[in-house]
Design an enzyme around this catalytic site. Structure first.
Site, PDB file in Angstrom:
ATOM      1  N   THR A  49      -7.579   2.330   8.265  1.00 18.22           N
ATOM      2  CA  THR A  49      -7.547   2.165   6.805  1.00 18.22           C
ATOM      3  C   THR A  49      -7.034   0.787   6.395  1.00 18.22           C
ATOM      4  OG1 THR A  49      -5.401   3.295   6.813  1.00 18.22           O
ATOM      5  CG2 THR A  49      -7.332   4.611   6.207  1.00 18.22           C
ATOM      6  N   CYS A  73      -7.031  -2.072   8.143  1.00 21.71           N
ATOM      7  CA  CYS A  73      -8.018  -3.097   8.503  1.00 21.71           C
ATOM      8  C   CYS A  73      -9.172  -3.102   7.500  1.00 21.71           C
ATOM      9  CB  CYS A  73      -8.570  -2.833   9.899  1.00 21.71           C
ATOM     10  SG  CYS A  73      -7.342  -2.768  11.212  1.00 21.71           S
ATOM     11  N   THR A  86      -7.823   8.768   9.240  1.00 23.83           N
ATOM     12  CA  THR A  86      -7.375   7.571   8.527  1.00 23.83           C
ATOM     13  C   THR A  86      -7.221   6.362   9.447  1.00 23.83           C
ATOM     14  OG1 THR A  86      -5.066   8.274   8.814  1.00 23.83           O
ATOM     15  CG2 THR A  86      -6.164   8.897   6.749  1.00 23.83           C
ATOM     16  N   LYS A 131       0.832  -1.196   0.000  1.00 21.97           N
ATOM     17  CA  LYS A 131       0.000   0.000   0.000  1.00 21.97           C
ATOM     18  C   LYS A 131       0.874   1.255   0.000  1.00 21.97           C
ATOM     19  CE  LYS A 131      -1.735  -1.688   3.689  1.00 21.97           C
ATOM     20  NZ  LYS A 131      -2.487  -2.014   4.929  1.00 21.97           N
TER      21      LYS A 131
END
Length: 277
Positions: A215, A217, A212, A180
């Site tokens: 995010t 999870c 945020t 990510k």
């Protein structure tokens, strides 16, 4: 009485509880519900936390975790499962043993290591257990850049670095890797997807916000829900990218610290979310 038969997709989260509701099993179950799958949970630890940070982490016993997993397998075997905060090497080994024994193949591993406020959520010795026991079972693993650096022991400064890290993590046994890009200082938020052969870049506009929390999870839970519904790994990741983009772009704006994402935003506003398809 309306019935839906036995074809309802079921998704399981194996993770810790977030008393603030923004991450952990709370975020996962909200995401499962929004994506029309039946959600179940196996609790590994209880955290006392809010948007300001983690005040305490209280681990459940391995016996309690194994009993929860066994209860799910006996009666409600999931089409897909995800792991979140597993906390210790002992828990990781026990969870991996159950997953292998039950034959759960659609496993999403979110290698949760550090909370937004900086609190460690994975003991140091557990990193090796994660690599040894859990990654070889993973259909998809979803590290952010700091987690990928921890798994590979390398600093990731460029796209080439991330591609090499994705390959290295795949060599640990994971079938698909998503690194990510939210932690990178770039104008766009680009996630790198690797299927063992090809790389795909999934890009959305970066949203500068403090809301945020959860995010990672939520993103991995959305992937899990889509796998449970029969989607391919790449299709599942694309939907998850759109889901989390909406959750960030349309914040709830609650809490005094790292606020939670908006889990119903995808259902309400997904037609306006700018994510490449």
């Amino acid at each position: 009485m309306r019935t839906f038969g036995t074809g309802i997709p079921k998704a399981l989260t194996i993770a810790g509880s977030d008393s603030g509701g923004g991450a952990g099993i709370q975020a996962d179950l909200k995401t499962f519900q929004e994506l029309d799958v039946y959600g179940m949970s196996v609790l590994t630890a209880v955290t006392a936390q809010n948007t300001l940070g983690v005040r305490g982490v209280y681990q459940l016993t391995v016996e309690a975790i194994v009993e929860q997993l066994t209860a799910i397998e006996i009666d409600l075997a999931p089409q897909a499962a995800k792991t979140g905060m597993l906390f210790s090497g002992e828990i990781i080994a026990a969870v991996a043993s159950c997953i292998r024994r039950f034959g759960w193949s659609n496993l999403v591993v979110d290698p949760v290591m550090i909370a937004k406020g900086g609190t460690g959520l994975l003991q140091e010795e557990a990193v090796q257990a994660l690599k040894e026991h859990l990654l070889p079972l993973a259909k998809i693993v979803t590290p952010n850049v700091p987690e990928a650096e921890k798994l590979t022991g390398k600093t990731l400064n460029s796209l080439a670095d991330r591609k090499e890290a994705a390959k290295q993590i795949a060599d640990m046994g994971a079938q698909h890797v998503v690194i990510k890009g939210g932690h990178l200082e770039e104008d766009a938020a680009t996630d790198l997807f690797f299927d063992g052969r090809d790389y795909y870049e999934l890009t959305g506009p970066r949203v500068y916000t403090n809301h945020t929390h959860g995010t990672g999870c939520t993103f991995s839970a959305a992937i899990t829900a889509e796998l449970a519904a029969g989607k391919t790994p790449l299709a599942a990741v694309k939907t998850a990218k759109a889901f989390i983009q909406a959750a960030i772009e349309y914040p709830l704006s609650i809490g005094s610290g790292h606020g939670p994402t908006n889990h119903w935003a995808y259902r309400k506003y997904s037609q306006w979310v700018g994510v490449n398809k």
